[in-house]
Motif scaffolding. Structure first.
Motif, PDB file in Angstrom:
ATOM      1  N   ALA A   1      -2.842  -0.042  -7.098  1.00  0.00           N
ATOM      2  CA  ALA A   1      -3.477  -0.887  -6.079  1.00  0.00           C
ATOM      3  C   ALA A   1      -2.397  -1.376  -5.126  1.00  0.00           C
ATOM      4  O   ALA A   1      -1.311  -1.762  -5.558  1.00  0.00           O
ATOM      5  N   GLY A   2      -2.695  -1.334  -3.846  1.00  0.00           N
ATOM      6  CA  GLY A   2      -1.738  -1.772  -2.836  1.00  0.00           C
ATOM      7  C   GLY A   2      -1.055  -0.609  -2.150  1.00  0.00           C
ATOM      8  O   GLY A   2      -0.493  -0.759  -1.072  1.00  0.00           O
ATOM      9  N   LEU A   3      -1.108   0.585  -2.807  1.00  0.00           N
ATOM     10  CA  LEU A   3      -0.438   1.761  -2.236  1.00  0.00           C
ATOM     11  C   LEU A   3      -1.430   2.745  -1.624  1.00  0.00           C
ATOM     12  O   LEU A   3      -1.067   3.864  -1.275  1.00  0.00           O
ATOM     13  N   TRP A   4      -2.695   2.310  -1.512  1.00  0.00           N
ATOM     14  CA  TRP A   4      -3.731   3.201  -0.996  1.00  0.00           C
ATOM     15  C   TRP A   4      -3.963   3.018   0.496  1.00  0.00           C
ATOM     16  O   TRP A   4      -4.901   3.604   1.041  1.00  0.00           O
ATOM     17  N   SER A   5      -3.149   2.207   1.142  1.00  0.00           N
ATOM     18  CA  SER A   5      -3.487   1.821   2.510  1.00  0.00           C
ATOM     19  C   SER A   5      -2.237   1.511   3.305  1.00  0.00           C
ATOM     20  O   SER A   5      -1.120   1.567   2.794  1.00  0.00           O
ATOM     21  N   ASP A   6      -2.447   1.125   4.562  1.00  0.00           N
ATOM     22  CA  ASP A   6      -1.335   0.757   5.434  1.00  0.00           C
ATOM     23  C   ASP A   6      -0.712  -0.575   5.031  1.00  0.00           C
ATOM     24  O   ASP A   6       0.454  -0.832   5.339  1.00  0.00           O
ATOM     25  N   ALA A   7      -1.508  -1.429   4.361  1.00  0.00           N
ATOM     26  CA  ALA A   7      -0.983  -2.709   3.880  1.00  0.00           C
ATOM     27  C   ALA A   7      -1.822  -3.173   2.694  1.00  0.00           C
ATOM     28  O   ALA A   7      -3.035  -3.292   2.801  1.00  0.00           O
ATOM     29  N   GLY A   8      -1.158  -3.426   1.580  1.00  0.00           N
ATOM     30  CA  GLY A   8      -1.830  -3.939   0.383  1.00  0.00           C
ATOM     31  C   GLY A   8      -1.488  -5.409   0.226  1.00  0.00           C
ATOM     32  O   GLY A   8      -0.322  -5.792   0.342  1.00  0.00           O
TER      33      GLY A   8
ATOM     34  N   ILE B   1       2.558  -8.949   0.815  1.00  0.00           N
ATOM     35  CA  ILE B   1       2.080  -7.755   1.522  1.00  0.00           C
ATOM     36  C   ILE B   1       2.998  -6.611   1.110  1.00  0.00           C
ATOM     37  O   ILE B   1       4.221  -6.747   1.216  1.00  0.00           O
ATOM     38  N   VAL B   2       2.437  -5.497   0.643  1.00  0.00           N
ATOM     39  CA  VAL B   2       3.268  -4.315   0.400  1.00  0.00           C
ATOM     40  C   VAL B   2       2.872  -3.235   1.401  1.00  0.00           C
ATOM     41  O   VAL B   2       1.703  -3.119   1.783  1.00  0.00           O
ATOM     42  N   THR B   3       3.859  -2.486   1.853  1.00  0.00           N
ATOM     43  CA  THR B   3       3.601  -1.449   2.861  1.00  0.00           C
ATOM     44  C   THR B   3       4.717  -0.403   2.817  1.00  0.00           C
ATOM     45  O   THR B   3       5.839  -0.695   2.389  1.00  0.00           O
ATOM     46  N   SER B   4       4.379   0.799   3.285  1.00  0.00           N
ATOM     47  CA  SER B   4       5.411   1.826   3.408  1.00  0.00           C
ATOM     48  C   SER B   4       5.954   1.859   4.836  1.00  0.00           C
ATOM     49  O   SER B   4       6.883   2.601   5.130  1.00  0.00           O
ATOM     50  N   ASP B   5       5.367   1.045   5.709  1.00  0.00           N
ATOM     51  CA  ASP B   5       5.712   1.095   7.133  1.00  0.00           C
ATOM     52  C   ASP B   5       6.718  -0.009   7.474  1.00  0.00           C
ATOM     53  O   ASP B   5       6.392  -1.195   7.434  1.00  0.00           O
ATOM     54  N   PRO B   6       7.961   0.365   7.830  1.00  0.00           N
ATOM     55  CA  PRO B   6       8.972  -0.663   8.107  1.00  0.00           C
ATOM     56  C   PRO B   6       8.598  -1.568   9.283  1.00  0.00           C
ATOM     57  O   PRO B   6       9.005  -2.725   9.320  1.00  0.00           O
ATOM     58  N   LEU B   7       7.808  -1.061  10.225  1.00  0.00           N
ATOM     59  CA  LEU B   7       7.424  -1.884  11.378  1.00  0.00           C
ATOM     60  C   LEU B   7       6.408  -2.942  10.979  1.00  0.00           C
ATOM     61  O   LEU B   7       6.449  -4.082  11.457  1.00  0.00           O
ATOM     62  N   VAL B   8       5.487  -2.567  10.074  1.00  0.00           N
ATOM     63  CA  VAL B   8       4.525  -3.551   9.555  1.00  0.00           C
ATOM     64  C   VAL B   8       5.290  -4.625   8.781  1.00  0.00           C
ATOM     65  O   VAL B   8       5.060  -5.828   8.961  1.00  0.00           O
ATOM     66  N   ALA B   9       6.230  -4.203   7.944  1.00  0.00           N
ATOM     67  CA  ALA B   9       6.999  -5.169   7.154  1.00  0.00           C
ATOM     68  C   ALA B   9       7.783  -6.112   8.067  1.00  0.00           C
ATOM     69  O   ALA B   9       7.783  -7.331   7.866  1.00  0.00           O
TER      70      ALA B   9
END
Ligand SMILES: *Cc1c(COP(=O)(O)O)cnc(C)c1O
Length: 372
Positions: A166-173, A191-199
């Motif tokens: 959970a949390g890794l299925w989207s642009d932001a968990g 908030i967890v994300t793979s996107d450095p710009l979102v972070a």
């Protein structure tokens, strides 16, 4: 009294809080950074940004993904009101989507039907009580209309489906650490994300719009004060280390309830095969005939020293949304039924098997009593 929930606070949690208080550094410092790293590691996320609550996490995530006036965000009907409230707080419009009868999560079929009427910019499913929604199907529907996905994973830290957390299925968990969740910081969110710009933008927005990477103060946009304290983060790092132990206890208790409730007429929320619920709450459905007696059942159980409650809220029928959009019974038939019949039983570390036997035998007694 057998309470509904009780956070697991042990001596090491208390020592960590005292140590943080004595350090003299109280807000968003090294302990927050360590908590973020521990959370990113636990979930397997590239970035984790700590904020002051699960609601703050959702609010910031939506802004980071461009939600504002004129945007539409698909949300499930059956949730804590925060899920829809953050959409309104962005000046955007929630598009409510009915749920599945068994998991109580956003129904992909209902989503497809809502999206055939209206374009949305973001789809924000909830993982209700820790059961991960059908994210493969939901993401497919979102992709078809060019919408991004945000997860309200407030209850779902450590949950997984199809081998993905959970949390890794989207642009932001977005997670919550409220005391009703499996592990807690009193108030807190992530908030967890793979996107450095979102972070990065989440770090700006949580701290008054201040650029996190500038040598001199540079306020690059209007922001909030959604910071987490060092005291909370110190607690959070220790709580995270207990997550697997807490999850194992909750799983054992859920298995015991499953066995005890066999033949009782109560139907537990379904965790789909091959997935793992975080078991934030143990929610069951009362028999249809007992739905109208639910307030009385809850009171009778309380009189016997057992705290139970409803599941969560039928958000379109809360006064705010009912008045604003004119929703009525029948608009979301599955939610009408589930919201009327849901009953949450006690579940927390320290609840014993004999407590659980007492809970189920009292439930059976009061069900028989109101039926007579
Ligand atoms: C708890 C919860 C929230 C809000 O989290 P807070 O930390 O209390 O702000 C949002 N959505 C869902 C589904 C929740 O269960």
């Amino acid at each position: 009294m057998i309470p509904l929930a009780r956070p697991l606070i042990e001596d090491d949690d208390i020592s960590a809080v005292v140590e943080a208080l004595k350090s003299g550094y109280l807000v968003q410092g090294p302990r927050v950074a360590a908590f973020e790293q521990a959370c990113a590691d636990a979930v397997g996320a590239a970035h984790a940004v700590a904020v002051s609550s699960g609601t703050a996490a959702l609010h910031v995530a939506l802004i980071c993904l461009g939600v504002g006036p004129g945007s539409r965000v698909a949300v499930p009907t059956f949730s804590w009101p925060a899920t829809a409230n953050v959409v309104e707080l962005c000046g955007a419009e929630p598009v409510f989507v009915d749920i599945e009868t068994d998991t109580f999560a956003m129904s992909p079929a209902a989503l497809a039907s809502a999206l055939s009427d209206r374009q949305v910019d973001v789809v924000m499913p909830v993982h209700p009580f820790g059961v991960v929604a059908n994210m493969t199907a939901i993401a497919q529907e979102a992709q078809r209309c060019g919408a991004v996905v945000v997860e309200d994973a407030a209850c779902a830290l450590g949950a997984e489906r199809e081998g993905r957390q959970a949390g890794l299925w989207s642009d932001a968990g977005c997670f919550s650490f409220h005391p009703r969740k499996a592990v807690t910081t009193a108030e807190g969110g992530m908030i967890v994300t793979s996107d450095p710009l979102v972070a990065r933008r989440a770090r700006v927005l949580r701290n008054h719009g201040l650029a996190p990477d500038s040598a001199t103060p540079d306020f690059e946009e209007v922001g909030f004060n959604y910071r987490l304290t060092e005291v909370q983060a110190a607690l959070g790092t220790l709580q995270l280390a207990k997550l697997n132990r807490v999850a194992a206890m909750r799983e054992r208790q859920a298995a015991i309830y499953g066995r005890l409730l066999n033949g009782s007429g109560l139907t537990p929320q379904v965790t789909p095969l091959g997935s793992r619920s975080a078991l934030q709450s143990y929610v069951t459905l009362l028999p249809e005939a007992a739905a109208s007696s639910r307030p009385r059942l809850i009171q009778l159980l309380r009189d016997r020293g057992i705290e139970t409650t409803i599941g969560t809220h039928h958000v379109p029928l809360t006064r705010t949304y009912q008045q604003k959009y004119g929703f009525k019974a029948g608009d979301f038939p599955v939610t009408d039924d589930v919201a009327a019949r849901a009953l949450t039983l006690p579940l927390f570390p320290g609840l014993t098997e004999s407590d659980q036997e007492s809970v189920v035998s009292a439930v059976n007694d009061v069900l028989a009593y109101v039926a007579s």
